[in-house]
Design an enzyme around this catalytic site. Structure first.
Site, PDB file in Angstrom:
ATOM      1  N   HIS A 235      -3.300   9.844  11.955  1.00 12.33           N
ATOM      2  CA  HIS A 235      -2.129   9.018  12.244  1.00 12.33           C
ATOM      3  C   HIS A 235      -1.646   9.365  13.640  1.00 12.33           C
ATOM      4  CE1 HIS A 235       1.901   7.238  11.941  1.00 12.33           C
ATOM      5  NE2 HIS A 235       2.327   8.345  12.504  1.00 12.33           N
TER       6      HIS A 235
ATOM      7  N   ASN B  57      -8.060   6.906   6.712  1.00 12.96           N
ATOM      8  CA  ASN B  57      -8.568   6.656   8.062  1.00 12.96           C
ATOM      9  C   ASN B  57      -8.431   7.878   8.970  1.00 12.96           C
ATOM     10  OD1 ASN B  57      -5.824   6.547   8.341  1.00 12.96           O
ATOM     11  ND2 ASN B  57      -5.744   4.524   9.297  1.00 12.96           N
TER      12      ASN B  57
ATOM     13  N   PHE C 288       0.804  -1.229   0.000  1.00 11.23           N
ATOM     14  CA  PHE C 288       0.000   0.000   0.000  1.00 11.23           C
ATOM     15  C   PHE C 288       0.836   1.279   0.000  1.00 11.23           C
ATOM     16  CE2 PHE C 288       0.219  -1.626   4.437  1.00 11.23           C
ATOM     17  CZ  PHE C 288       0.803  -0.550   5.091  1.00 11.23           C
TER      18      PHE C 288
HETATM   19  P1  CMP Z   1      -1.194   5.028   9.726  1.00  8.34           P
HETATM   20  O1  CMP Z   1      -1.471   4.898  11.174  1.00  8.34           O
HETATM   21  O2  CMP Z   1      -0.910   6.404   9.222  1.00  8.34           O
HETATM   22  O3  CMP Z   1       0.036   4.081   9.337  1.00  8.34           O
HETATM   23  C1  CMP Z   1       0.223   3.574   8.046  1.00  8.34           C
HETATM   24  C2  CMP Z   1      -0.932   3.857   7.148  1.00  8.34           C
HETATM   25  O4  CMP Z   1      -1.004   3.059   5.984  1.00  8.34           O
HETATM   26  C3  CMP Z   1      -2.231   3.550   7.868  1.00  8.34           C
HETATM   27  O5  CMP Z   1      -2.446   4.478   8.908  1.00  8.34           O
HETATM   28  C4  CMP Z   1      -3.218   3.600   6.717  1.00  8.34           C
HETATM   29  O6  CMP Z   1      -3.557   4.935   6.365  1.00  8.34           O
HETATM   30  C5  CMP Z   1      -2.377   3.035   5.553  1.00  8.34           C
HETATM   31  N1  CMP Z   1      -2.766   1.685   5.144  1.00  8.34           N
HETATM   32  C6  CMP Z   1      -3.301   1.376   3.939  1.00  8.34           C
HETATM   33  N2  CMP Z   1      -3.519   0.069   3.835  1.00  8.34           N
HETATM   34  C7  CMP Z   1      -3.134  -0.489   4.997  1.00  8.34           C
HETATM   35  C8  CMP Z   1      -3.122  -1.813   5.500  1.00  8.34           C
HETATM   36  N3  CMP Z   1      -3.557  -2.851   4.781  1.00  8.34           N
HETATM   37  N4  CMP Z   1      -2.650  -2.020   6.738  1.00  8.34           N
HETATM   38  C9  CMP Z   1      -2.185  -0.978   7.494  1.00  8.34           C
HETATM   39  N5  CMP Z   1      -2.165   0.321   7.061  1.00  8.34           N
HETATM   40  C10 CMP Z   1      -2.651   0.554   5.829  1.00  8.34           C
END
Ligand code: CMP
Length: 140
Positions: free
Chosen positions: A116, A113, A58
């Protein structure tokens, strides 16, 4: 133990004018804002911030998204701030997040989402220094 953590309000949430509601949840949850600003990352800057995920499937999509619009970054402080903020955010996937959490209420999908937060003291220090100089943090 008093800790610091880095928060990012992501482009999906800034775009929908949710900063105020998200900051309210942060303050109601017992965390204090010690530094705050809005900015837009370049693709390269987003890739640098998420370098630990560079091998993940991703990574390209995530860094495109994170550089697609303004973000609001904040230094949060408080007792056990790292775990406390993770609780306030909820699970990475909004579909799995507990009710009342930021991601449950505002997250769109596992990538968009809304927020962070740092996952360890070591990463909090690295992430805070990615965005803030010493002059941009207050003691309160
Ligand atoms: P964040 O806490 O910012 O850390 C990594 C980011 O990758 C996560 O939030 C999501 O926005 C993004 N992401 C996208 N796909 C996935 C996945 N399958 N698992 C974890 N994070 C993901």
């Amino acid at each position: 133990m008093q800790e610091l953590t880095l928060s990012i309000i992501k482009p999906d949430a800034v775009k929908r004018d949710l900063c105020g509601k998200i900051i309210q949840k942060i303050e109601d949850g017992g965390l204090r804002i010690k530094g705050l600003k809005m900015l837009q990352l370049s693709r390269e800057e987003a890739r640098g911030f998420y370098a630990v995920h560079r091998e993940k499937p991703f990574f390209e999509s995530l860094t495109d998204f994170m550089s697609s619009g303004p973000i609001m970054v904040a230094i949060l402080g408080g007792e056990g701030a790292i775990d406390k903020y993770r609780g306030i955010m909820g699970a990475t996937n909004p579909a799995e997040a507990d009710s009342g959490t930021i991601r449950k209420e505002f997250g769109l999908d596992i990538e968009k989402n809304s927020v962070h937060g740092s996952d360890s003291p070591e990463n909090a220090e690295i992430e805070i220094s990615y965005f803030f100089s010493k002059l941009e943090m207050v003691d309160r």
